[in-house]
Scaffold this active site. Structure first.
Site, PDB file in Angstrom:
ATOM      1  N   SER A  30     -95.521  10.530 102.768  1.00 43.71           N
ATOM      2  CA  SER A  30     -95.636  11.484 103.388  1.00 43.71           C
ATOM      3  C   SER A  30     -94.843  11.251 104.780  1.00 43.71           C
ATOM      4  CB  SER A  30     -96.838  11.920 103.796  1.00 43.71           C
ATOM      5  OG  SER A  30     -97.564  11.073 104.413  1.00 43.71           O
ATOM      6  N   ASN A 117    -108.492   8.084 105.954  1.00 40.60           N
ATOM      7  CA  ASN A 117    -108.706   9.684 105.756  1.00 40.60           C
ATOM      8  C   ASN A 117    -109.430  10.214 107.017  1.00 40.60           C
ATOM      9  OD1 ASN A 117    -108.116   8.988 103.003  1.00 40.60           O
ATOM     10  ND2 ASN A 117    -110.580   8.898 102.286  1.00 40.60           N
ATOM     11  N   HIS A 163     -97.789  58.410 111.950  1.00 37.80           N
ATOM     12  CA  HIS A 163     -96.886  58.773 110.915  1.00 37.80           C
ATOM     13  C   HIS A 163     -95.428  58.698 111.231  1.00 37.80           C
ATOM     14  CE1 HIS A 163    -100.603  60.402 108.998  1.00 37.80           C
ATOM     15  NE2 HIS A 163    -100.963  60.744 110.140  1.00 37.80           N
ATOM     16  N   SER A 284     -70.933  42.107 112.996  1.00 42.12           N
ATOM     17  CA  SER A 284     -70.776  42.029 111.669  1.00 42.12           C
ATOM     18  C   SER A 284     -69.014  41.462 111.464  1.00 42.12           C
ATOM     19  CB  SER A 284     -70.632  43.251 111.183  1.00 42.12           C
ATOM     20  OG  SER A 284     -70.050  43.472 109.772  1.00 42.12           O
ATOM     21  N   LYS A 290     -69.977  47.109 114.688  1.00 41.12           N
ATOM     22  CA  LYS A 290     -71.642  46.705 114.684  1.00 41.12           C
ATOM     23  C   LYS A 290     -72.290  45.901 115.745  1.00 41.12           C
ATOM     24  CE  LYS A 290     -74.078  47.390 111.590  1.00 41.12           C
ATOM     25  NZ  LYS A 290     -74.893  47.597 110.436  1.00 41.12           N
ATOM     26  N   ASN A 292     -76.146  44.061 115.854  1.00 42.46           N
ATOM     27  CA  ASN A 292     -77.231  43.956 115.087  1.00 42.46           C
ATOM     28  C   ASN A 292     -78.282  43.463 115.834  1.00 42.46           C
ATOM     29  OD1 ASN A 292     -75.798  45.338 112.885  1.00 42.46           O
ATOM     30  ND2 ASN A 292     -75.143  43.320 112.203  1.00 42.46           N
ATOM     31  N   GLU A 297     -85.158  41.486 113.669  1.00 41.38           N
ATOM     32  CA  GLU A 297     -85.083  41.505 112.242  1.00 41.38           C
ATOM     33  C   GLU A 297     -85.415  40.002 111.758  1.00 41.38           C
ATOM     34  OE1 GLU A 297     -81.590  43.493 110.297  1.00 41.38           O
ATOM     35  OE2 GLU A 297     -80.856  42.954 112.464  1.00 41.38           O
ATOM     36  N   TYR A 324    -112.312  13.312 100.386  1.00 42.21           N
ATOM     37  CA  TYR A 324    -110.921  13.184 100.666  1.00 42.21           C
ATOM     38  C   TYR A 324    -109.951  13.305  99.239  1.00 42.21           C
ATOM     39  CZ  TYR A 324    -105.987  12.116 101.696  1.00 42.21           C
ATOM     40  OH  TYR A 324    -104.653  12.160 101.621  1.00 42.21           O
TER      41      TYR A 324
HETATM   42  N1  ARG Z   1    -100.637  10.433 103.964  1.00 40.61           N
HETATM   43  C1  ARG Z   1    -102.043  10.831 103.829  1.00 40.61           C
HETATM   44  C2  ARG Z   1    -102.395  12.020 104.132  1.00 40.61           C
HETATM   45  O1  ARG Z   1    -101.505  12.999 104.780  1.00 40.61           O
HETATM   46  C3  ARG Z   1    -103.005   9.936 104.645  1.00 40.61           C
HETATM   47  C4  ARG Z   1    -104.321   9.855 103.907  1.00 40.61           C
HETATM   48  C5  ARG Z   1    -104.137   8.895 102.854  1.00 40.61           C
HETATM   49  N2  ARG Z   1    -105.457   8.591 102.263  1.00 40.61           N
HETATM   50  C6  ARG Z   1    -105.538   8.112 101.032  1.00 40.61           C
HETATM   51  N3  ARG Z   1    -106.806   7.507 100.780  1.00 40.61           N
HETATM   52  N4  ARG Z   1    -104.711   7.848 100.190  1.00 40.61           N
HETATM   53  O2  ARG Z   1    -103.427  12.887 103.844  1.00 40.61           O
END
Ligand code: ARG
Length: 465
Positions: A30, A117, A163, A284, A290, A292, A297, A324
């Site tokens: 991540s 966690n 309306h 445009s 135009k 816009n 939008e 978790y």
């Molecule tokens: N990158 C993980 C998340 O965003 C962090 C926690 C990971 N915990 C684990 N037990 N794998 O949730």
């Protein structure tokens, strides 16, 4: 981003006998998106180390080495020197591993009594708490812009619609203040969300708490939390605050989409009520004439993704068993994109709204069409003694006559009006004017210029409360 070493070097590699599959490593990482929480991760670690020392789990030398090391990691990140590595999976392990490279064994003691966690749950809360402040600032800037414009437009008459058909005349200032009210509720929802999220998960460890004598209230104080989460299982798995924020965000975007829709309509040749300055519009590539209204939008369009993020998060959490689960890693991208979209949309609107140019004559002319003062005539007849339903009937006939003749009520002669009800006298013409109609709605929440002026005074105070 590097991903070329084996599982043995991972912070959790002890029980593993083969390297993580390269694709799985990248798939489960991540760090590409959670690195934006690096400051909060470091802040949380500082507080954790300080607390561990206070309760005697770490000695002062170790604490000081950790604090100094974290400063250096932060500096490396901020000067662009840190290499985020997929092998280290996420922001937490990247920072901890780099800390240990820098300060040796002391770095390995930081994770005592802590799990990723409770760490990640804390980081997101810290991050979101700060970002909510930024969203509220942009919202306030937009509200101020609406108030300033409303102040210039308290006497500007336009048709009010139901309306999308002309209903009754209103003042443009009143209409602008309707948007102010929506945003006022949005600000209050964000404040509520911030209050509820400002509780510390750290100390819950992986799920059950920890065997170390942690002082969680002390950590909470160091990090500016109002309290500590009361159940460790809930604390590590709760993402209500992210859902609440996205719900508030979806509401803001939904409001902005309504606002956008009106700006798009009003800047069209058909309505021609306002002009959006060129710097907020684009042309445009094929039609030279135009101009816009791209900003409204696009904001209208972006509402879809924020509403979608709310549904993503609800669905992410649906049916998850305690505590978790890795699923929770999926909370970040919808949350971050909601933040970015909100900040961008509010900023664009806050910049654009004070620059809206009003075409007062066109608004006035439009309000004169569609028998906008018909209700005023009915109210006049009620004052003459007719029951409202009868008055409604009488005016309906007068309007039908007007439609046939293509003339407004105010353009009829007294004799013509008298055909529909003999009680009508010369003073009726006062109520048939647009100015008379708006001025008559002179109570809290009404469209009369005097009321709108008062609403503006109060709005300025309410915004600061
Ligand atoms: N990158 C993980 C998340 O965003 C962090 C926690 C990971 N915990 C684990 N037990 N794998 O949730």
């Amino acid at each position: 981003m590097s991903n070329n070493s084996d599982s043995k070097s991972k912070l959790w590699g002890g029980r593993f006998s083969e390297a993580t599959d390269a694709f799985v490593q990248a798939f489960t990482a991540s760090v590409e998106f959670d690195q934006r929480m690096y400051r909060q991760d470091i802040e949380g670690s500082r507080a954790h180390a300080t607390m561990l020392c206070k309760v005697g789990v770490l000695n002062e030398d170790v604490r000081d080495a950790i604090l100094r090391g974290l400063d250096q990691v932060q500096q490396e990140i901020e000067s662009g020197k840190c290499i985020w590595s997929i092998e280290r999976e996420d922001v937490h392990m990247n920072i901890e591993a780099r800390l240990t490279e820098l300060i040796g064994d002391a770095g390995k003691r930081l994770h005592t009594g802590r799990s990723r966690n409770d760490q990640v749950a804390t980081d997101i809360r810290l991050y979101l708490r700060e970002q909510i402040g930024l969203v509220i600032n942009e919202l306030r800037r937009l509200q101020s812009g609406l108030i300033s414009l409303a102040e210039q437009e308290v006497d500007t008459i336009m048709p009010g619609f139901t309306h999308l058909q002309v209903a009754q005349p209103v003042t443009f200032g009143h209409h602008l203040m309707a948007w102010f009210e929506m945003l006022q509720r949005d600000a209050s929802r964000l404040q509520d969300c911030r209050t509820r999220l400002n509780v510390l998960p750290l100390g819950s460890a992986a799920l059950a708490g920890t065997s170390y004598p942690l002082d969680r209230q002390y950590t909470a104080k160091l990090l500016g939390f109002d309290d500590v989460c009361r159940n460790s299982l809930d604390a590590v798995s709760d993402r209500d605050f992210a859902i609440e924020f996205c719900a508030a965000g979806a509401m803001i975007m939904t409001h902005l989409s309504r606002f956008s829709e009106e700006l798009v309509l009003w800047s069209s040749a058909q309505f021609n009520f306002i002009n959006l300055p060129d710097r907020f519009c684009t042309g445009s590539s094929i039609m030279p004439q135009k101009k816009n209204p791209d900003v409204p939008e696009l904001v209208r369009g972006k509402t879809g993704r924020v509403n979608g993020h709310l549904v993503s998060l609800l669905t992410l959490m649906k049916s998850q068993p305690l505590a978790y689960n890795k699923d929770n890693q999926e909370d970040k991208e919808p949350l971050f994109d909601t933040l970015d979209t909100l900040l961008g949309s509010l900023r664009a609107f806050a910049d654009m709204v004070p620059a809206i140019q009003t075409k007062k004559e066109n608004m006035y002319r439009a309000a004169k069409q569609g028998f906008a003062t018909a209700t005023d005539l009915a109210d006049y007849l009620v004052r003459c003694g007719l029951p409202f339903r009868d008055a409604h009937e009488v005016v309906g006939k007068a309007v039908a006559f007007g439609v046939e003749q293509n003339r407004d009520l105010a353009d009829m002669t007294l004799d013509e009006l008298k055909q529909f009800c003999a009680k009508i006298e010369q003073d009726v013409f006062k109520v048939l004017t647009l100015e008379g109609s708006v001025a008559a709605r002179n109570h809290i929440g009404g469209t009369a210029p005097a009321q709108v002026r008062q609403a503006i005074v109060e709005a300025r105070k309410r915004m600061k409360a």
